[in-house]
Design a protein around this motif. Structure first.
Motif: not given
Length: 299
Positions: A35, A39, A224, A227, A276-277, A279-281, A283-284, A287
């Motif tokens: 993941l 990202g 983070l 994002a 969305t993509l 922010v998700l990238a 965040n992934t 993490d």
């Protein structure tokens, strides 16, 4: 090597920090996360779009008006359709990546430098320095993020540089808290005590010993915060307090398309997916970096 302080007058006093885990091990842990790699690929694509937007975008994002294609559905000529002015949605999304990454990058850099410095000083010196700086950060963090950003924008006006400054101020106390907590742990380490014992000055201790050992949580927080900064820029632009109304901003595209969802859903859906993509990238990746850099999670 671990710090060694001997009572023997002939023994050398070593003040080096403990050995750090190999960088290759950290890289391997990160690259094994599928993941995270996905990202990272999305982020790389965003950076490519931002750098090469002029060549990748098929039309001009502002002046490329097609008078025969107002609110035109996705087609071969306009793969993601057009907006109410006949401008190509794909071109505006590609150029919007430049605005989002620029605003997020500079604002997060401001927060990292200012907040990280304040937190480093507060966590290392403690006492009155810690009390004053921590209370100042508490005042800022007491305000909801978006409300504080809105207040700053209302005072400074709707310009991209003001958006960057507002987001930077909002996230400064977050970096200050992260740096302060990490510095408080490091300052009690034996190698820091050894450095003080041999008369090493505070600036050298901060730069050579404390800062490198609190870099990991700051790196994770930086990723983070990217994002959230992208979301903040889009939100301010959506509310009309961001960049200029005709700029190719994802937030402005959402605002323009929200009232036409029934007749032209693509005007708002595709910019929303881009946000969305992104922010998700981030965040992934954040993490995954946290897991890779955390020594407690190593096997």
């Amino acid at each position: 090597m671990s710090a060694v302080v001997s009572t023997s007058p002939t023994s050398a006093i070593r003040t080096d920090p403990p050995p750090r885990t190999g960088r290759w091990q950290t890289i391997r842990r990160f690259t094994r996360n599928r993941l995270a790699m996905l990202g990272a690929s999305v982020i790389a694509a965003m950076i490519l779009c931002a750098i090469a937007a002029r060549w990748l975008a098929p039309f001009d994002p502002v002046f490329g008006v097609d008078s025969s294609a107002y609110l035109s559905a996705p087609s071969a000529t306009h793969p993601l359709g057009t907006d109410r002015f006949g401008r190509d949605v794909l071109s505006r999304i590609i150029h919007g990546a430049r605005i989002s990454l620029y605003a997020a990058g500079v604002s997060v850099a401001i927060a990292l430098v200012v907040g990280g410095t304040l937190g480093l000083l507060a966590g290392y010196f403690r006492g009155h320095t810690d009390a004053i700086l921590s209370r100042a950060m508490d005042v800022l963090i007491a305000f909801p993020d978006i409300l504080l950003a809105l207040a700053i924008m209302a005072v400074l006006g709707a310009r991209l540089i003001n958006v960057i400054l507002a987001i930077g101020v909002v996230y400064t106390p977050i970096f200050a808290r992260v740096a302060r907590a990490a510095a408080m742990q490091v300052r009690a380490a034996p190698y820091i005590e050894a450095a003080r014992a041999v008369g090493v000055r505070h600036p050298r201790i901060l730069l050579r010993h404390v800062l490198p050992n609190i870099a990991a949580p700051l790196i994770v927080q930086t990723t983070l915060s990217f994002a959230f900064a992208i979301l903040a820029e889009a939100a301010l632009s959506f509310l009309g307090l961001g960049v200029e109304p005709d700029a190719a901003s994802w937030g402005i595209m959402l605002r323009d398309g929200k009232d036409r969802m029934e007749i032209a859903w693509w005007v708002a859906v595709f910019p929303g997916l881009a946000i969305t993509l992104a922010v998700l990238a981030f965040n992934t990746v954040g993490d995954a970096l946290r897991d890779a850099l955390d020594p407690r999670l190593r096997t």
